[in-house]
Design a protein around this motif. Structure first.
Motif, PDB file in Angstrom:
ATOM      1  N   PHE A  18      12.700  12.117 -11.476  1.00 30.90           N
ATOM      2  CA  PHE A  18      13.411  10.911 -11.057  1.00 30.90           C
ATOM      3  C   PHE A  18      13.372  10.846  -9.530  1.00 30.90           C
ATOM      4  CE2 PHE A  18      16.635   7.658 -11.064  1.00 30.90           C
ATOM      5  CZ  PHE A  18      16.567   7.103 -12.326  1.00 30.90           C
ATOM      6  N   ASP A  19      12.152  10.748  -8.980  1.00 35.93           N
ATOM      7  CA  ASP A  19      11.955  10.775  -7.528  1.00 35.93           C
ATOM      8  C   ASP A  19      12.178   9.417  -6.879  1.00 35.93           C
ATOM      9  OD1 ASP A  19      11.290  13.450  -7.682  1.00 35.93           O
ATOM     10  OD2 ASP A  19       9.138  13.069  -7.756  1.00 35.93           O
ATOM     11  N   PHE A  20      11.940   8.335  -7.613  1.00 32.29           N
ATOM     12  CA  PHE A  20      12.125   6.989  -7.084  1.00 32.29           C
ATOM     13  C   PHE A  20      13.380   6.388  -7.705  1.00 32.29           C
ATOM     14  CE2 PHE A  20      11.649   2.424  -8.047  1.00 32.29           C
ATOM     15  CZ  PHE A  20      11.679   1.926  -6.761  1.00 32.29           C
ATOM     16  N   SER A  21      14.184   5.721  -6.892  1.00 36.41           N
ATOM     17  CA  SER A  21      15.332   4.992  -7.427  1.00 36.41           C
ATOM     18  C   SER A  21      15.532   3.716  -6.621  1.00 36.41           C
ATOM     19  CB  SER A  21      16.596   5.851  -7.416  1.00 36.41           C
ATOM     20  OG  SER A  21      16.971   6.162  -6.098  1.00 36.41           O
ATOM     21  N   TYR A  22      16.226   2.772  -7.217  1.00 33.77           N
ATOM     22  CA  TYR A  22      16.432   1.462  -6.609  1.00 33.77           C
ATOM     23  C   TYR A  22      17.866   1.003  -6.893  1.00 33.77           C
ATOM     24  CZ  TYR A  22      14.595  -3.043  -4.911  1.00 33.77           C
ATOM     25  OH  TYR A  22      14.332  -4.179  -4.192  1.00 33.77           O
ATOM     26  N   TRP A  23      18.803   1.933  -6.661  1.00 34.44           N
ATOM     27  CA  TRP A  23      20.204   1.703  -6.999  1.00 34.44           C
ATOM     28  C   TRP A  23      20.864   0.696  -6.074  1.00 34.44           C
ATOM     29  CZ3 TRP A  23      21.206   3.215 -11.587  1.00 34.44           C
ATOM     30  CH2 TRP A  23      20.679   4.413 -12.089  1.00 34.44           C
ATOM     31  N   GLU A  24      21.802  -0.021  -6.638  1.00 39.19           N
ATOM     32  CA  GLU A  24      22.710  -0.868  -5.883  1.00 39.19           C
ATOM     33  C   GLU A  24      23.825   0.055  -5.404  1.00 39.19           C
ATOM     34  OE1 GLU A  24      23.982  -4.093  -4.040  1.00 39.19           O
ATOM     35  OE2 GLU A  24      22.423  -4.399  -5.545  1.00 39.19           O
ATOM     36  N   GLY A  25      23.743   0.532  -4.144  1.00 37.38           N
ATOM     37  CA  GLY A  25      24.744   1.464  -3.627  1.00 37.38           C
ATOM     38  C   GLY A  25      24.394   2.909  -3.930  1.00 37.38           C
TER      39      GLY A  25
END
Length: 163
Positions: free
Chosen positions: A121-128
């Motif tokens: 899980f190296d890439f993330s695009y979280w809101e906050g």
């Protein structure tokens, strides 16, 4: 005769053709043979993988089971490029404002996010900040990732077969 393999990064397909020895450089000794790779019916090729978007709404757990029954998994969004290509494809089908189940979850350990296919899980695009508890909710446009209840939130979803 040799088999020349070519790969198209645009649509993720491989192709092969026979060539004679005289068309190869003198130092080439590797022989490769393959058949073109294509996605199963109802799947589309994006970013080197095969994807199928399901418009029927299911819980994350039901969506996971559906994908697994089709010999695949809920989508693992491992790069911004993949995120954007999928968002554009779904936008073309459903328009803006739609959210769908992605494969990410932290059910094994709060705050430790995993993809269903075991990729890091190296890439993330979280809101906050990185959330704890739940399953991945992906907005088509606009917006960033959020979480939902894995057992009760009903959403559309996307399955993926790695190529």
């Amino acid at each position: 005769m040799y088999t020349l393999l070519s790969y198209s990064p645009t649509d993720g397909t491989c192709d092969s053709r026979l060539i004679s020895e005289t068309t190869l450089p003198a130092t080439t000794t590797t022989e490769v043979s393959t058949t073109p790779r294509t996605c199963p019916p109802d799947f589309v090729t994006l970013n080197g993988g095969c994807y199928k978007y399901h418009q029927e709404k299911k819980t994350w757990m039901e969506a996971k089971t559906t994908c697994e029954s089709e010999s695949d998994h809920l989508v693992a969004l491992t790069s911004l490029q993949e995120q954007n290509q999928i968002a554009i494809a779904i936008y073309g089908i459903r328009g803006a404002g739609v959210t769908f189940h992605g494969g990410g979850n932290d059910m094994d350990s709060d705050g430790i996010w995993e993809w269903p296919d075991g990729q890091p899980f190296d890439f993330s695009y979280w809101e906050g900040a990185v959330p704890t508890g739940g399953c991945l909710v992906v907005p088509v446009y606009p917006g960033k990732w959020t979480t939902g209840n894995c057992a009760s939130d009903m959403r559309e979803f996307m399955c993926e077969i790695d190529m």
